[in-house]
Structure formats: C-alpha cells, structure tokens
Design a protein around this motif. Sequence first.
Motif, PDB file in Angstrom:
ATOM      1  N   UNK A 107     -57.843  30.057  39.668  1.00 39.65           N
ATOM      2  CA  UNK A 107     -57.459  29.572  38.279  1.00 39.65           C
ATOM      3  C   UNK A 107     -58.260  30.457  37.331  1.00 39.65           C
ATOM      4  N   UNK A 108     -59.428  31.056  37.464  1.00 43.05           N
ATOM      5  CA  UNK A 108     -59.895  32.085  36.767  1.00 43.05           C
ATOM      6  C   UNK A 108     -59.239  33.162  36.666  1.00 43.05           C
ATOM      7  N   UNK A 109     -58.721  33.670  38.047  1.00 46.18           N
ATOM      8  CA  UNK A 109     -57.840  35.082  37.898  1.00 46.18           C
ATOM      9  C   UNK A 109     -56.628  34.911  37.100  1.00 46.18           C
ATOM     10  N   UNK A 110     -56.172  33.615  37.246  1.00 52.67           N
ATOM     11  CA  UNK A 110     -54.755  33.608  36.413  1.00 52.67           C
ATOM     12  C   UNK A 110     -55.032  33.659  35.009  1.00 52.67           C
ATOM     13  N   UNK A 111     -56.202  32.980  34.593  1.00 55.35           N
ATOM     14  CA  UNK A 111     -56.658  32.997  33.312  1.00 55.35           C
ATOM     15  C   UNK A 111     -56.976  34.581  32.686  1.00 55.35           C
ATOM     16  N   UNK A 112     -57.597  35.081  33.501  1.00 58.83           N
ATOM     17  CA  UNK A 112     -57.972  36.341  33.115  1.00 58.83           C
ATOM     18  C   UNK A 112     -56.789  37.505  33.019  1.00 58.83           C
ATOM     19  N   UNK A 113     -55.744  37.212  33.943  1.00 61.80           N
ATOM     20  CA  UNK A 113     -54.479  37.947  33.942  1.00 61.80           C
ATOM     21  C   UNK A 113     -53.759  37.762  32.614  1.00 61.80           C
ATOM     22  N   UNK A 114     -53.824  36.516  31.930  1.00 61.41           N
ATOM     23  CA  UNK A 114     -53.241  36.273  30.688  1.00 61.41           C
ATOM     24  C   UNK A 114     -53.993  36.677  29.558  1.00 61.41           C
ATOM     25  N   UNK A 115     -55.283  36.720  29.781  1.00 64.30           N
ATOM     26  CA  UNK A 115     -56.091  37.377  28.580  1.00 64.30           C
ATOM     27  C   UNK A 115     -55.719  39.034  28.702  1.00 64.30           C
ATOM     28  N   UNK A 116     -55.920  39.644  30.032  1.00 56.86           N
ATOM     29  CA  UNK A 116     -55.441  41.038  29.870  1.00 56.86           C
ATOM     30  C   UNK A 116     -54.163  41.364  29.232  1.00 56.86           C
ATOM     31  N   UNK A 118     -52.844  39.978  26.503  1.00 50.30           N
ATOM     32  CA  UNK A 118     -53.165  39.751  25.287  1.00 50.30           C
ATOM     33  C   UNK A 118     -54.217  40.816  24.627  1.00 50.30           C
ATOM     34  N   UNK A 119     -54.665  41.535  25.704  1.00 51.25           N
ATOM     35  CA  UNK A 119     -55.794  42.623  25.211  1.00 51.25           C
ATOM     36  C   UNK A 119     -57.143  41.945  25.070  1.00 51.25           C
ATOM     37  N   UNK A 120     -57.496  40.816  25.528  1.00 51.16           N
ATOM     38  CA  UNK A 120     -58.470  39.976  24.958  1.00 51.16           C
ATOM     39  C   UNK A 120     -59.701  40.340  26.171  1.00 51.16           C
ATOM     40  N   UNK A 121     -59.264  40.561  27.396  1.00 46.63           N
ATOM     41  CA  UNK A 121     -60.337  40.918  28.518  1.00 46.63           C
ATOM     42  C   UNK A 121     -60.132  42.289  29.092  1.00 46.63           C
ATOM     43  N   UNK A 122     -61.068  42.619  29.963  1.00 44.89           N
ATOM     44  CA  UNK A 122     -60.936  43.903  30.567  1.00 44.89           C
ATOM     45  C   UNK A 122     -60.289  44.121  31.574  1.00 44.89           C
ATOM     46  N   UNK A 123     -59.820  45.156  32.384  1.00 48.19           N
ATOM     47  CA  UNK A 123     -59.437  45.375  33.742  1.00 48.19           C
ATOM     48  C   UNK A 123     -60.479  45.203  34.633  1.00 48.19           C
ATOM     49  N   UNK A 124     -61.846  45.495  34.347  1.00 45.58           N
ATOM     50  CA  UNK A 124     -62.844  45.336  35.154  1.00 45.58           C
ATOM     51  C   UNK A 124     -63.444  43.952  35.395  1.00 45.58           C
ATOM     52  N   UNK A 125     -63.113  43.241  34.349  1.00 43.83           N
ATOM     53  CA  UNK A 125     -63.431  41.693  34.608  1.00 43.83           C
ATOM     54  C   UNK A 125     -62.419  41.235  35.388  1.00 43.83           C
ATOM     55  N   UNK A 126     -60.936  41.378  35.252  1.00 43.00           N
ATOM     56  CA  UNK A 126     -60.068  41.178  36.091  1.00 43.00           C
ATOM     57  C   UNK A 126     -60.025  41.432  37.645  1.00 43.00           C
TER      58      UNK A 126
END
Length: 341
Positions: A107-116, A118-126
């Motif tokens: 679930x966290x991975x799916x959310x991170x992919x959506x945030x990426x 939109x440019x809200x998170x980083x590739x490192x976090x993903x």
Amino acid sequence: MRRMIIAAVLGISLPFTTPAATEELTTVTMTTITEWKAVFGKVEARNNVPARSRIGGTLTEITVSEGTDVTEGQQIGTIYDAKLALQLDSIVAQVDALQSQLENAQTELTRGEDLLKRGVTTVQRLDALRTQVDVLTSQIESIEAEKRVIEQRAAEGAVLAPISGRVLTVPVTTGSVLMPGEVVSMIGGGGFYLRLAVPERHAAFLREGADIQIGEDGSTQTGKLAKVYPQIQNGRVIADVEMSELGSGFVDARVLVRLPVGETSALLVPADLVVTRMGLDFVTVKEGEHGTLRAIVPGEHHVIDGKSMIEVLSGLSEGENVTLTKDVAYTPAKDHGNDGH
C-alpha cells in the motif's frame, strides 16, 4: 526244516528246477549310488528388512501384527510428535504477520508511486518502499519453505513397509515412545529358502546346483543347492537351498533335508526278487536250466530311476543272473560256495 535252516546259515545253496516258461533275468552289476546325509534346514526369508521410525514421537497406531502380508510402501503405523504441531503453529503465525506487513508495504509503495507522479516524493523514497516489499516477500517465501520442511517431518510419522513380504516381528505397541531409527517391525521378503548347517567334513562334496531331497519319505520334494558359503562357522558349512514350492507359513521352521555327500559302488538287486523266510533273505540265482536259492546279507534300500532296489552285502557276485523266486519245494543240495564281495 532244520536241515534247510542250517544249510542257509552256512551259505549252502538250495537248488530247484524252474518251469520251462520264459523268465525275466536280472544281471547283478556294480552300480554307483549316491550317499546321502540327513540334516535339518531352516526356512528363512531372503531379505529381513526392518521398518524403522523416521521421527521421534509416540506410536499412535500400528496396523499390522506377526504374519501380516504387506506390500512395499504400505503404511503400517503412525508416529505423532506434538512439538512438530507447535512448530507448525508458530510458522503459520509468522507467515500471517509477514503477510500483513507485506500488504502494508505494498500500500505504501502504491501511494509513493502516485506521489512521485505529482512530484511530491523522491525516487529514493520510492526505491526504499520497493525494497521493503521485496524483503518481506522473500521472508514469506523463506518461512513458507520452513513450513514445508516441518510438514514433511510430520508426514514422516507414517511408518512405511520397506519391501513386500510378511511381518515377522512387531516389538512395539500402541503408545510406545520411539526415537528416530527404532524398529517398528521386521519384514521378511524377497522369497524364502532353506538354510543348512552341514558338518565341515562334507564340505568337499557340496556342489552348487546339485539336487537336494527335501521332506520325509512319501512327501519328498526336490530342490537345488543354490549357494555354498566359503566361511565355516562352528565347524559347519552354511549352504542355501532353493525350491519352487517352499511353504512360508512358519519362518525359521526346521525341515528335513538329504544332501549328496559322496558316491560308492554296490551290488543292487530289485527288491521284489528278495524273499524272506524264517528270518533269512534269499534270491533265486539262475544257473543254466536250474534256479538256485541263495542266502544273502541285504543292506540299505535305494531308489534307482524310480525302482526300489536292495543293496547286497554278501551272497552274490557281479555277473550272476537272478530271477523271481518260484513257490516250489526245496531240497538240500551240495555247497555251491558263497562268493561275497
């Protein structure tokens, strides 16, 4: 009558004239006969293989007893180990916990992919979230493999027959506590044979493939000397005898066996040509037109080519002709001599 008895004892022949009818004459010749040694053989299974426990635990079921016929791979008992059940419960709980963590990580991975996107998170976090999902997946696979190992160990609580045959012994009962490798039952298979222990003085006469007489007179069967073992134990030679119809109802049963242990030459006459009168044995010796009653000293009975023969120790010589004794009156005669051999 008294003169006749004295004449027979002294080796005096008693002649009589035979009828003119045609008679069958048997010429006495030296015959080679086999000497037999009577021993007892023991019925044994060719292979005695133990059915062992593969795990330690309590024997909760035993489905065979002495004398039961089994086939290879047949389950004959069940061993239960409570520790395996507890370990399996622990593994199941660990899998459930890791499965929950994996679902959360996914679930966290799916959310991170959506945030990426939109440019809200980083590739490192993903990448960190993706790595966490892979680690949990691998942990679950490892735990699942450990679970299969425990399930296999539990399945090995089934005691299986290693070969097809007959159960000889069952040294345990239901409720027995067993360690890994303990014998649950002994199974005899691979066919049955006779094992002999022959005195070593007869070892030189034993030949593999020789015919062996098995059983008492009247119910004699024939077997083959299959193997002679080279090691002498307690002054005896060990040998195995095979036969086509060897009963396996009682393993280790003792059976009378007669072995050929040598050859000798002897004078033999058909048993029906020997008559016994007043405790003495006679044969009729044909000399020209006359038959002479001759006293003999008989030996052992032999069966040659299915015909009953009697060994003559004294009273006949090789080359003489004997015939069937006629029921006629006998009169004393001069001494013909007694050519014993």
